[in-house]
Design an enzyme around this catalytic site. Sequence first.
Site, PDB file in Angstrom:
ATOM      1  N   TYR A 141     -69.288 -33.180 -93.186  1.00  0.00           N
ATOM      2  CA  TYR A 141     -68.028 -33.328 -92.463  1.00  0.00           C
ATOM      3  C   TYR A 141     -67.642 -34.805 -92.453  1.00  0.00           C
ATOM      4  O   TYR A 141     -68.163 -35.605 -91.694  1.00  0.00           O
ATOM      5  CB  TYR A 141     -68.134 -32.798 -91.034  1.00  0.00           C
ATOM      6  CG  TYR A 141     -68.551 -31.358 -90.908  1.00  0.00           C
ATOM      7  CD1 TYR A 141     -68.434 -30.460 -91.969  1.00  0.00           C
ATOM      8  CD2 TYR A 141     -69.079 -30.871 -89.714  1.00  0.00           C
ATOM      9  CE1 TYR A 141     -68.826 -29.138 -91.845  1.00  0.00           C
ATOM     10  CE2 TYR A 141     -69.468 -29.549 -89.580  1.00  0.00           C
ATOM     11  CZ  TYR A 141     -69.351 -28.690 -90.648  1.00  0.00           C
ATOM     12  OH  TYR A 141     -69.751 -27.384 -90.515  1.00  0.00           O
ATOM     13  N   PHE A 185     -56.932 -17.608 -87.158  1.00  0.00           N
ATOM     14  CA  PHE A 185     -56.185 -16.349 -87.209  1.00  0.00           C
ATOM     15  C   PHE A 185     -56.251 -15.618 -85.868  1.00  0.00           C
ATOM     16  O   PHE A 185     -55.258 -15.044 -85.402  1.00  0.00           O
ATOM     17  CB  PHE A 185     -56.740 -15.435 -88.302  1.00  0.00           C
ATOM     18  CG  PHE A 185     -55.764 -15.175 -89.414  1.00  0.00           C
ATOM     19  CD1 PHE A 185     -54.465 -14.765 -89.149  1.00  0.00           C
ATOM     20  CD2 PHE A 185     -56.139 -15.349 -90.732  1.00  0.00           C
ATOM     21  CE1 PHE A 185     -53.557 -14.531 -90.181  1.00  0.00           C
ATOM     22  CE2 PHE A 185     -55.253 -15.120 -91.777  1.00  0.00           C
ATOM     23  CZ  PHE A 185     -53.957 -14.712 -91.493  1.00  0.00           C
TER      24      PHE A 185
END
Length: 336
Positions: A64, A219
């Site tokens: 990351y 989502f």
Amino acid sequence: MENIKKIKLGSQGLAVPAIGLGTMGMTKNGEFEVYGSANEAESIATIHRSLELGSNLLDTADIYGPFDNERLIAKAIKGNRDAYIIASKFGYEITDEGTMTWAYNGTKAYVKNAIERSLKNLGTDFIDLYYLHRLDPNTPIEETVSAMAELVQEGKIGYIGLSEVSSSTIRRAHAVHPITAIETEYSLFERSVEEAGILDTLKELGIGFVAYSPLSRGFLTGNIKGADDFNENDFRKLFPKFQGEQFDKNLALVREISKLAEEKQISISQLAIAWVIAKGHIPIPGTKRIKYLEQNIAAASIELTALEMDRLEAIVPLGTKTGDRYDAFSMQAIDQ
């Protein structure tokens, strides 16, 4: 610190809160923004608030950034390291200068190099839970886990984890040294670990399960209405579930899920997180904002009845196609 129920993760002695915090979105990944732009001060404040609320499990990885995310964690935990449970990952090959080679490396030499680098970046002398991020197809899992076991003996890591691996790999790894946790994507929209029998394997072996992306990369928040909701550099645009006809099908499923959330007077994301917890797993939803963190943590105290669980799973039955979780290149790294 408020009381969040503590759960035994696996059978090796690690206890963690019922919900953790994924930190990937708190820094950019190369040129890509992860769920929109991040602010360092706001991200650190979110980490501190998570601790106040009793969720002290932070999930990061050397990839990351690369490295930027671990360095951000270091700033957030400075002076209070022992209050946190730090989970990090290695296995994507990165040069010491921070360049991705896009190879996977699980060799003993790389394990030794990666841990020293992560310890330095995190500003700590040990990592509580250390995962192999992706399986190296050119290195036997036995070699990788043997090297990780040496890190346990040296006191540099507390427990060993693996990410996105198959039942056969898990069994081979566990035979070398007890595995504490498997971390894999899991949500109402992504249940391949169930379909493949991996969760059954974990139960049999006494290994815990950590669910990343329990909100299916946003989502299952209900905030995504159309393709225009993404920035130009949003990495989700690369994923099949956010493309074309599949995108529209997924939005229709979210609308159905939202009906139950409205009945319970909770958010869609809280319902999705509560479902993961009710299944017996540790979700690590990622956020960089206190507002969403507080909503997510509140989900840990939401009870779902058997009837409500059945309703949810009738909307999205096991085997429902919602689109691959990664692009074709990244899917090749999933050990199946």
